[in-house]
Design a protein around this motif. Structure first.
Motif, short mmCIF file in Angstrom:
data_model
loop_
_atom_site.label_atom_id
_atom_site.label_comp_id
_atom_site.label_asym_id
_atom_site.label_seq_id
_atom_site.Cartn_x
_atom_site.Cartn_y
_atom_site.Cartn_z
N ILE A 1 0.87 -1.18 0.00
CA ILE A 1 0.00 0.00 0.00
C ILE A 1 0.91 1.23 0.00
O ILE A 1 1.78 1.36 0.86
CB ILE A 1 -0.91 0.05 1.25
CG1 ILE A 1 -1.55 -1.31 1.55
CG2 ILE A 1 -1.94 1.16 1.11
CD1 ILE A 1 -2.44 -1.87 0.50
N GLU A 2 0.70 2.10 -0.97
CA GLU A 2 1.47 3.34 -1.05
C GLU A 2 0.51 4.50 -1.28
O GLU A 2 -0.62 4.28 -1.73
CB GLU A 2 2.49 3.26 -2.19
CG GLU A 2 3.53 2.19 -1.96
CD GLU A 2 4.59 2.12 -3.06
OE1 GLU A 2 4.45 2.81 -4.09
OE2 GLU A 2 5.54 1.34 -2.87
N ASP A 3 0.96 5.71 -1.00
CA ASP A 3 0.10 6.87 -1.24
C ASP A 3 -0.16 7.08 -2.72
O ASP A 3 -1.29 7.32 -3.13
CB ASP A 3 0.71 8.14 -0.63
CG ASP A 3 0.33 8.29 0.83
OD1 ASP A 3 -0.81 7.95 1.20
OD2 ASP A 3 1.17 8.77 1.61
N PHE A 4 0.89 7.00 -3.54
CA PHE A 4 0.79 7.23 -4.98
C PHE A 4 1.73 6.28 -5.71
O PHE A 4 2.70 5.79 -5.13
CB PHE A 4 1.24 8.65 -5.34
CG PHE A 4 0.31 9.73 -4.91
CD1 PHE A 4 -0.87 9.98 -5.60
CD2 PHE A 4 0.61 10.53 -3.82
CE1 PHE A 4 -1.72 10.99 -5.21
CE2 PHE A 4 -0.23 11.55 -3.43
CZ PHE A 4 -1.40 11.78 -4.13
N PRO A 5 1.49 6.08 -7.02
CA PRO A 5 2.50 5.37 -7.81
C PRO A 5 3.78 6.19 -7.85
O PRO A 5 3.74 7.43 -7.79
CB PRO A 5 1.86 5.26 -9.20
CG PRO A 5 0.68 6.16 -9.21
CD PRO A 5 0.33 6.49 -7.80
N ASP A 6 4.93 5.51 -7.94
CA ASP A 6 6.19 6.23 -8.01
C ASP A 6 6.33 6.92 -9.37
O ASP A 6 5.54 6.70 -10.29
CB ASP A 6 7.38 5.31 -7.71
CG ASP A 6 7.51 4.16 -8.69
OD1 ASP A 6 6.99 4.22 -9.81
OD2 ASP A 6 8.16 3.16 -8.32
N ASP A 7 7.34 7.79 -9.48
CA ASP A 7 7.54 8.56 -10.71
C ASP A 7 7.75 7.65 -11.92
O ASP A 7 7.25 7.94 -13.01
CB ASP A 7 8.73 9.52 -10.56
CG ASP A 7 8.44 10.63 -9.57
OD1 ASP A 7 7.25 10.92 -9.30
OD2 ASP A 7 9.41 11.21 -9.04
N GLU A 8 8.49 6.57 -11.74
CA GLU A 8 8.76 5.64 -12.83
C GLU A 8 7.45 5.02 -13.36
O GLU A 8 7.24 4.94 -14.57
CB GLU A 8 9.71 4.53 -12.36
CG GLU A 8 10.06 3.52 -13.43
CD GLU A 8 10.97 2.43 -12.89
OE1 GLU A 8 10.85 1.30 -13.39
OE2 GLU A 8 11.78 2.70 -11.99
N THR A 9 6.58 4.61 -12.45
CA THR A 9 5.30 4.04 -12.85
C THR A 9 4.43 5.08 -13.53
O THR A 9 3.80 4.80 -14.55
CB THR A 9 4.57 3.44 -11.62
OG1 THR A 9 5.39 2.43 -11.05
CG2 THR A 9 3.21 2.87 -11.99
N THR A 10 4.40 6.29 -12.98
CA THR A 10 3.61 7.37 -13.56
C THR A 10 4.05 7.64 -14.99
O THR A 10 3.22 7.78 -15.89
CB THR A 10 3.73 8.65 -12.71
OG1 THR A 10 3.26 8.36 -11.37
CG2 THR A 10 2.92 9.79 -13.29
N GLU A 11 5.36 7.64 -15.21
CA GLU A 11 5.89 7.88 -16.55
C GLU A 11 5.62 6.67 -17.46
O GLU A 11 5.16 6.83 -18.59
CB GLU A 11 7.39 8.15 -16.47
CG GLU A 11 8.01 8.53 -17.80
CD GLU A 11 9.48 8.87 -17.66
OE1 GLU A 11 10.27 8.34 -18.46
OE2 GLU A 11 9.82 9.66 -16.75
#
Length: 128
Positions: free
Chosen positions: A34-44
């Protein structure tokens, strides 16, 4: 006060416990994070306009792709649930938070194990 990461994890664990035995067997060895948001790599990688666009993600190899067993050095299959996008979705809809967490969890696991939408919906109804 908004539900915490730990609160979402409790809901996800409860959802897993209520799933049919055959589905839980498919989940053996899957790591739930469980994380607050996807990381930058996933977002990209996912070409998201916003990190709020993704409620959950499966990373790994589905059963159809694994063969007889995991390869040496292979990372475990992982399901990520993203707390902040889930909470935003919850605020905009009339479903309970537990139902949303169950839905995201079942879909992330189900699609990557080759289950149809109808199979996933049946599993969700049984867990409901």
């Amino acid at each position: 006060m908004a539900p915490s990461l730990a609160d979402i994890e409790v809901l996800a664990d409860r959802a897993l416990a209520q799933l049919p035995e055959t589905f839980r067997e498919l989940c053996r060895g899957v790591v739930l994070t469980i994380e607050d948001f996807p990381d930058d790599e996933t977002t990209e990688e996912m070409q998201l306009e916003s990190p709020f666009d993704l409620l959950g993600l499966f990373r790994g190899h589905g059963l159809a792709q694994q063969g007889a067993g995991p390869l040496s050095g292979q990372m475990p299959n992982m399901v990520f649930l993203y707390r902040r996008p889930i909470l935003d979705y919850w605020a905009e809809h009339e479903e309970t938070l537990g139902a949303i967490v169950t839905h995201v969890l079942v879909h992330e696991i189900g699609h990557h194990f080759g289950l149809s939408d109808e199979d996933i919906e049946a599993i969700e109804r049984e867990a409901g």
